[in-house]
Design an enzyme around this catalytic site. Structure first.
Site, PDB file in Angstrom:
ATOM      1  N   SER A 165     -39.720 -10.904   5.175  1.00 32.05           N
ATOM      2  CA  SER A 165     -38.536 -11.811   5.019  1.00 32.05           C
ATOM      3  C   SER A 165     -39.099 -12.679   6.385  1.00 32.05           C
ATOM      4  O   SER A 165     -40.025 -13.473   6.379  1.00 32.05           O
ATOM      5  CB  SER A 165     -37.302 -11.003   5.332  1.00 32.05           C
ATOM      6  OG  SER A 165     -36.183 -12.118   5.149  1.00 32.05           O
ATOM      7  N   ASP A 258     -34.504 -13.028  -5.814  1.00 30.31           N
ATOM      8  CA  ASP A 258     -34.552 -12.835  -4.352  1.00 30.31           C
ATOM      9  C   ASP A 258     -34.437 -14.550  -4.182  1.00 30.31           C
ATOM     10  O   ASP A 258     -35.200 -15.347  -4.908  1.00 30.31           O
ATOM     11  CB  ASP A 258     -35.985 -12.805  -3.788  1.00 30.31           C
ATOM     12  CG  ASP A 258     -36.103 -12.692  -2.436  1.00 30.31           C
ATOM     13  OD1 ASP A 258     -35.637 -13.474  -1.806  1.00 30.31           O
ATOM     14  OD2 ASP A 258     -36.684 -11.690  -1.755  1.00 30.31           O
ATOM     15  N   HIS A 288     -33.693  -9.054  -2.583  1.00 29.13           N
ATOM     16  CA  HIS A 288     -34.356  -9.046  -1.286  1.00 29.13           C
ATOM     17  C   HIS A 288     -34.384  -7.764  -0.649  1.00 29.13           C
ATOM     18  O   HIS A 288     -33.325  -7.421  -0.581  1.00 29.13           O
ATOM     19  CB  HIS A 288     -33.537 -10.216  -0.405  1.00 29.13           C
ATOM     20  CG  HIS A 288     -34.496 -10.621   0.642  1.00 29.13           C
ATOM     21  ND1 HIS A 288     -35.481 -11.290   0.655  1.00 29.13           N
ATOM     22  CD2 HIS A 288     -34.086 -10.268   2.324  1.00 29.13           C
ATOM     23  CE1 HIS A 288     -36.020 -11.659   1.947  1.00 29.13           C
ATOM     24  NE2 HIS A 288     -35.206 -11.201   2.950  1.00 29.13           N
TER      25      HIS A 288
END
Length: 317
Positions: A165, A258, A288
């Site tokens: 991320s 995502d 995610h």
């Protein structure tokens, strides 16, 4: 069909539980201090047994030129007798959340399953510390790791960088810095569903609005805090980098549900076009960080098996 219906049923269970306990997800908590506390409390509630095969040590990198000290955590297999490959680890959290403690289980997993020394860096967060502070902290930690490789038991010919991320975006940005500043040579980089484009103009950035985990509004807010009103450069938003040549071989994965899906696929394609050996995986039904929220799901097992295998191959020597 709503985007939520596209989520793999097994990994959707903990997501539904989270939204029941915290409607709207973490980004619905407006105050950043309260949001961090909510994330910390959630992670603390997950019981992860200590791994007796991994030894941990907290260290401090002394500040220079008036900068504060940086904390790191070093992970090493207890039975290691020779120098091992190294993994420089950057935690996630949208540039505004997260910590070494919060991703301790992942760093421990990599140390154990890859057989590597892992160095995890505690970089400063936005909005209190906007760009370029976080990436400069990450780069400084990488330089320290390389300078202390012998002490840490790291084979510098086998040094990878890993992050998910925001940590994935910082992984690429740190690799760009290392290339441009002629810093430590990296063997491999593994940016996992990296946060790399501040423009929020991809199709997936418009699609993911109500999943509950890093939706469009939260991403826009995080980028605003991270940039602090200044324009993004390639070290803030690596999608803006014009030259990707000279970066280390890469592994990128992202889920179909995502927000970062399209920017990550496009970046992987650009790496390939720049001559960077790149492995890309797009996981159907994954949102995610699904493999973190639903760690025991079959999808999560497959995701981690691919990552560990890629790291082992890249660092085999």
């Amino acid at each position: 069909m709503s985007r939520r219906e596209l989520i793999d049923p097994e990994v959707r269970v903990p997501l539904d539980q989270l939204l029941e306990a915290l409607p709207g997800g973490f980004n619905a908590v407006a105050d950043i201090v309260e949001r961090r506390a909510a994330v910390k409390a959630m992670l603390a509630a997950i019981e992860v047994p200590d791994n007796p095969r991994v030894r941990k040590e907290d260290r401090t990198i002394a500040g220079v030129h008036g900068e504060p000290d940086i904390s790191i955590r070093v992970y090493r297999p207890v039975d290691a007798t020779t120098d091992l490959p190294g993994i420089y680890f950057i935690h996630g959290g949208g540039m505004i959340l997260g910590s070494v403690d919060g991703e301790d289980p992942i760093a421990t997993l990599l140390c154990d399953r890859v057989g590597a020394v892992v160095v995890s860096v505690e970089y400063r967060l936005a909005p209190e510390n906007p760009h370029p502070v976080p990436v400069e902290d990450c780069y400084r930690g990488l330089v320290w790791t390389a300078e202390h490789a012998r002490e840490l038991g790291i084979d510098l010919d086998r040094l990878a960088i890993f992050g998910a991320s925001a940590g994935g975006g910082l992984t690429i940005a740190t690799a760009l810095m290392a290339r441009d500043r002629r810093g430590p040579a990296l063997t491999f980089m593994m940016p996992i569903y990296p946060m790399i484009d501040d423009r929020n103009q991809t199709s997936s950035s418009y699609e993911i609005t109500d999943i509950g985990i890093w939706d469009r509004s939260g991403n826009i807010e995080a980028w605003a805090w991270y940039l602090g009103g200044k324009p993004a450069d390639q070290y803030a938003a690596p999608s803006r980098a014009e030259d990707l040549t000279g970066l280390p071989p890469a592994f990128i994965d992202v889920g179909t549900v995502d927000l970062f899906r399209d920017e990550d696929i496009a970046f992987a394609q650009r790496l390939m076009q720049a001559g960077v050996p790149t492995e890309l995986h797009v996981h159907p039904g994954s949102y995610h960080a699904a493999e973190t929220f639903a760690a025991d799901a079959a999808l999560s097992t497959r995701i981690w098996a691919l990552r560990v295998d890629a790291l082992r191959r890249a660092l085999a020597g």
